[in-house]
Design an enzyme around this catalytic site. Structure first.
Site, short mmCIF file in Angstrom:
data_model
loop_
_atom_site.label_atom_id
_atom_site.label_comp_id
_atom_site.label_asym_id
_atom_site.label_seq_id
_atom_site.Cartn_x
_atom_site.Cartn_y
_atom_site.Cartn_z
N THR A 1 32.62 62.96 46.15
CA THR A 1 34.25 62.84 45.79
C THR A 1 34.30 61.50 45.41
OG1 THR A 1 36.53 64.08 45.74
CG2 THR A 1 35.03 64.04 47.62
N ASP A 2 35.08 61.58 44.22
CA ASP A 2 35.68 60.34 44.72
C ASP A 2 37.06 59.91 45.18
OD1 ASP A 2 37.63 62.12 43.42
OD2 ASP A 2 38.16 60.74 41.70
N GLU A 3 37.67 61.14 45.95
CA GLU A 3 38.30 61.23 47.28
C GLU A 3 38.03 60.35 48.39
OE1 GLU A 3 40.20 65.16 48.58
OE2 GLU A 3 40.46 65.40 46.50
N TYR B 1 39.09 67.22 54.50
CA TYR B 1 37.92 67.11 53.82
C TYR B 1 37.34 66.10 53.14
CZ TYR B 1 35.91 67.59 48.76
OH TYR B 1 35.30 67.06 47.75
N LYS C 1 33.39 64.64 53.77
CA LYS C 1 32.78 63.86 52.49
C LYS C 1 32.29 63.39 52.33
CE LYS C 1 31.47 66.21 49.18
NZ LYS C 1 29.91 67.51 48.96
P1 NAD Z 1 32.82 75.49 45.00
O1 NAD Z 1 34.48 76.16 46.64
O2 NAD Z 1 33.40 75.88 44.04
O3 NAD Z 1 31.74 76.14 45.70
C1 NAD Z 1 31.27 75.53 46.64
C2 NAD Z 1 29.69 76.34 47.04
O4 NAD Z 1 28.77 76.33 48.62
C3 NAD Z 1 30.23 77.92 46.84
O5 NAD Z 1 29.04 79.01 46.03
C4 NAD Z 1 30.12 78.57 48.36
O6 NAD Z 1 29.39 79.59 48.62
C5 NAD Z 1 28.59 77.89 49.32
N1 NAD Z 1 28.41 77.09 50.40
C6 NAD Z 1 30.04 76.52 51.28
N2 NAD Z 1 29.42 76.68 52.63
C7 NAD Z 1 27.59 76.46 52.79
C8 NAD Z 1 26.93 76.79 53.35
N3 NAD Z 1 27.39 76.47 54.77
N4 NAD Z 1 25.93 77.58 52.86
C9 NAD Z 1 25.61 77.30 51.77
N5 NAD Z 1 26.26 77.92 50.43
C10 NAD Z 1 27.58 77.08 51.21
O7 NAD Z 1 33.10 74.10 45.21
P2 NAD Z 1 32.42 73.17 43.64
O8 NAD Z 1 34.10 73.11 43.39
O9 NAD Z 1 32.42 73.34 43.48
O10 NAD Z 1 32.74 71.71 44.95
C11 NAD Z 1 31.18 71.75 44.40
C12 NAD Z 1 30.41 69.96 45.07
O11 NAD Z 1 30.95 69.27 44.34
C13 NAD Z 1 31.19 69.91 46.45
O12 NAD Z 1 30.80 69.63 47.18
C14 NAD Z 1 32.33 69.70 45.63
O13 NAD Z 1 33.15 68.62 47.14
C15 NAD Z 1 32.22 68.19 44.76
N6 NAD Z 1 32.76 68.08 44.17
C16 NAD Z 1 34.00 68.44 43.90
C17 NAD Z 1 35.08 68.52 43.09
C18 NAD Z 1 35.81 69.56 42.12
O14 NAD Z 1 36.89 68.75 41.52
N7 NAD Z 1 35.95 70.74 42.11
C19 NAD Z 1 34.68 67.38 42.12
C20 NAD Z 1 33.65 66.52 42.57
C21 NAD Z 1 32.95 66.83 43.83
O1 DAU Z 2 39.32 64.90 43.03
C1 DAU Z 2 37.45 65.16 43.52
C2 DAU Z 2 38.53 66.53 43.94
O2 DAU Z 2 38.96 67.36 43.24
C3 DAU Z 2 37.11 67.28 45.00
O3 DAU Z 2 36.25 66.81 45.56
C4 DAU Z 2 38.25 69.09 45.03
O4 DAU Z 2 36.90 69.50 46.14
C5 DAU Z 2 38.61 69.21 44.49
O5 DAU Z 2 39.31 70.90 45.26
C6 DAU Z 2 39.47 68.06 43.93
O6 DAU Z 2 40.49 67.94 45.22
P1 DAU Z 2 42.44 67.73 44.27
O7 DAU Z 2 43.19 67.60 45.82
O8 DAU Z 2 42.49 66.72 44.04
O9 DAU Z 2 42.35 69.37 43.79
P2 DAU Z 2 43.40 70.65 43.37
O10 DAU Z 2 42.87 71.17 42.32
O11 DAU Z 2 43.86 70.89 45.21
O12 DAU Z 2 44.13 69.50 43.18
C7 DAU Z 2 44.95 68.93 42.41
C8 DAU Z 2 46.41 68.36 42.16
O13 DAU Z 2 47.13 68.91 42.19
C9 DAU Z 2 46.52 67.46 43.10
O14 DAU Z 2 47.81 66.81 43.42
C10 DAU Z 2 47.70 68.61 44.56
C11 DAU Z 2 48.24 69.06 43.36
N1 DAU Z 2 49.13 70.65 43.67
C12 DAU Z 2 47.58 71.35 43.29
C13 DAU Z 2 47.66 72.65 44.01
C14 DAU Z 2 47.04 73.71 44.64
C15 DAU Z 2 49.99 71.36 42.70
O15 DAU Z 2 50.51 70.13 42.60
N2 DAU Z 2 49.94 72.74 42.77
C16 DAU Z 2 49.18 73.41 42.94
O16 DAU Z 2 49.36 74.94 43.57
#
Ligand code: NAD
Ligand code: DAU
Length: 332
Positions: free
Chosen positions: A121-123, A148, A152
């Site tokens: 992630t960019d975080e 989190y 990562k």
């Molecule tokens: P998600 O939470 O939707 O899915 C995570 C999946 O991993 C689920 O299917 C869960 O069952 C599985 N999992 C969790 N713990 C596990 C374990 N111990 N063993 C096996 N499986 C396990 O997450 P997502 O949003 O799809 O993110 C996927 C990846 O992409 C993550 O590594 C996250 O850090 C990265 N990422 C997410 C975002 C975003 O915006 N959502 C952005 C950048 C990177």
């Molecule tokens: O940048 C990549 C990341 O983006 C991934 O690594 C994470 O897995 C993914 O969950 C996401 O993280 P964020 O914390 O940015 O996403 P989230 O959807 O939780 O929140 C997005 C923005 O919205 C953040 O500034 C918090 C805000 N927010 C979130 C929720 C749930 C609100 O204002 N209200 C809300 O109810």
């Protein structure tokens, strides 16, 4: 790469990647997923059984991981605990899955000699000021804020060390915020859409001025496949699609879509340590590997996502009440 193991392939982005792999390659795909609260078997429906199999198991369980990795040419590692707010309530599963799980996979690929791609992630880079002219690049220093993002960041560093110390054939990608179908209702965009559909109001943390750099999950998947095919071993690639919006703008787009007044939302308690802004400079991926995003119009991508949630209420509705109760307990 004929046999590919996808960890976390029943989650939001991992499942999108599995569909992408099946459509774009001839590979045999195994999904290794623990099926946590964030997973859904429905995400994998319709895939050919002759090409895709699901193994339910924990990436931190070497007894499951080692024999499975040994059967594959490549591992694409999506599995993680992924939600910042959950990591503030209980960091423990984040340390276990994101750090111990990644370590367990790295040891297995070291023994098997498999190619490894680590999805991050960019975080890991912390946050930017709203008026900072610079965006994150592969050279930005690591400075994670939350449990989190720190797990990562730690997992990225493990991958780098396994490349340098043991010659593991790995690449890393750090992507910005994804949106699209099948994202859990705990996350920002699905939460706000489903609040409106359920007759409630969107909930904005603080003033709503925090900025996220949105990318459609299809574009994330195509970028990961590009890196898996042509990325240079040991290298990191940032993935982003120039989609910066502040949270208030996103909520107003959702409200407008439903014909509701643009001020029909609540300001709620801010997230502790809330990162102000993320922004990705994906020049390296674009110029060195020739990748480019397809879903460049955020407004139309968001409209399609809203329509998807309206049409799939039966999928998200069973989880909505518990998610909202957990937020309400924190004043959010
Ligand atoms: P998600 O939470 O939707 O899915 C995570 C999946 O991993 C689920 O299917 C869960 O069952 C599985 N999992 C969790 N713990 C596990 C374990 N111990 N063993 C096996 N499986 C396990 O997450 P997502 O949003 O799809 O993110 C996927 C990846 O992409 C993550 O590594 C996250 O850090 C990265 N990422 C997410 C975002 C975003 O915006 N959502 C952005 C950048 C990177
Ligand atoms: O940048 C990549 C990341 O983006 C991934 O690594 C994470 O897995 C993914 O969950 C996401 O993280 P964020 O914390 O940015 O996403 P989230 O959807 O939780 O929140 C997005 C923005 O919205 C953040 O500034 C918090 C805000 N927010 C979130 C929720 C749930 C609100 O204002 N209200 C809300 O109810």
């Amino acid at each position: 790469m004929d046999r590919i193991l996808v960890t976390g392939g029943a989650g939001f982005i991992g499942s999108n990647f599995v569909h992408h792999l099946v459509a774009a390659t001839d590979a045999q795909v195994t999904v290794l997923d623990k099926l946590t609260y964030a997973a859904s078997r429905a995400t994998l429906a319709g895939l050919p059984e002759s090409r895709v199999r699901l193994v339910v198991g924990d990436i931190a369980d070497a007894g499951v991981v080692e024999p499975l990795v040994a059967e594959h040419d490549a591992v694409v590692h999506f599995a993680a605990e992924s939600h910042n707010d959950n990591s503030l309530r209980d960091p423990s599963p984040f340390v276990q899955t994101n750090l111990v799980g990644t370590f367990t996979l790295l040891e297995a690929v070291r023994k098997a000699g498999a190619r490894f791609h680590h999805v991050s992630t960019d975080e890991v880079y912390g946050d930017l000021e709203l008026d900072d002219p610079e965006r994150f690049t592969e050279a930005s220093p690591y400075d994670p804020s939350s449990p989190y993002s720190s797990t990562k960041a730690g997992s990225d560093l493990l991958v780098r060390a396994w490349v340098r110390s043991f010659g593991v054939q790995a690449t890393i990608s750090n992507c910005s915020n994804n949106y699209g179908p099948w994202q859990h209702v705990e996350k920002f965009i699905p939460r706000q859409i489903t609040n409106v559909v359920a007759g409630g109001r969107p909930k904005l943390y603080g003033a709503g001025l925090n900025v996220r750099d949105w990318i459609h999950t299809e574009d994330h998947s195509s970028a990961v496949l590009t890196i898996l095919r042509s990325g240079k071993i040991g290298e990191t690639y940032l993935i982003g699609a120039d989609g910066e919006r502040n949270n208030l703008e996103v909520v107003q787009l959702i409200l407008r879509h439903f014909g509701r007044p643009e001020d029909d939302f609540d300001h709620v308690t801010d997230r502790a340590g809330h990162d102000l802004r993320y922004a990705i400079d994906a020049t390296k991926l674009r110029t060195e590997l020739g990748w480019k995003p397809v879903y460049c119009d955020f407004e139309s991508g968001l409209a399609a996502t809203i329509d998807w949630y309206v049409a799939h209420e039966d999928w998200w509705r069973p989880h909505k009440e518990a998610v909202e109760a957990a937020y309400a307990a924190k004043g959010q």
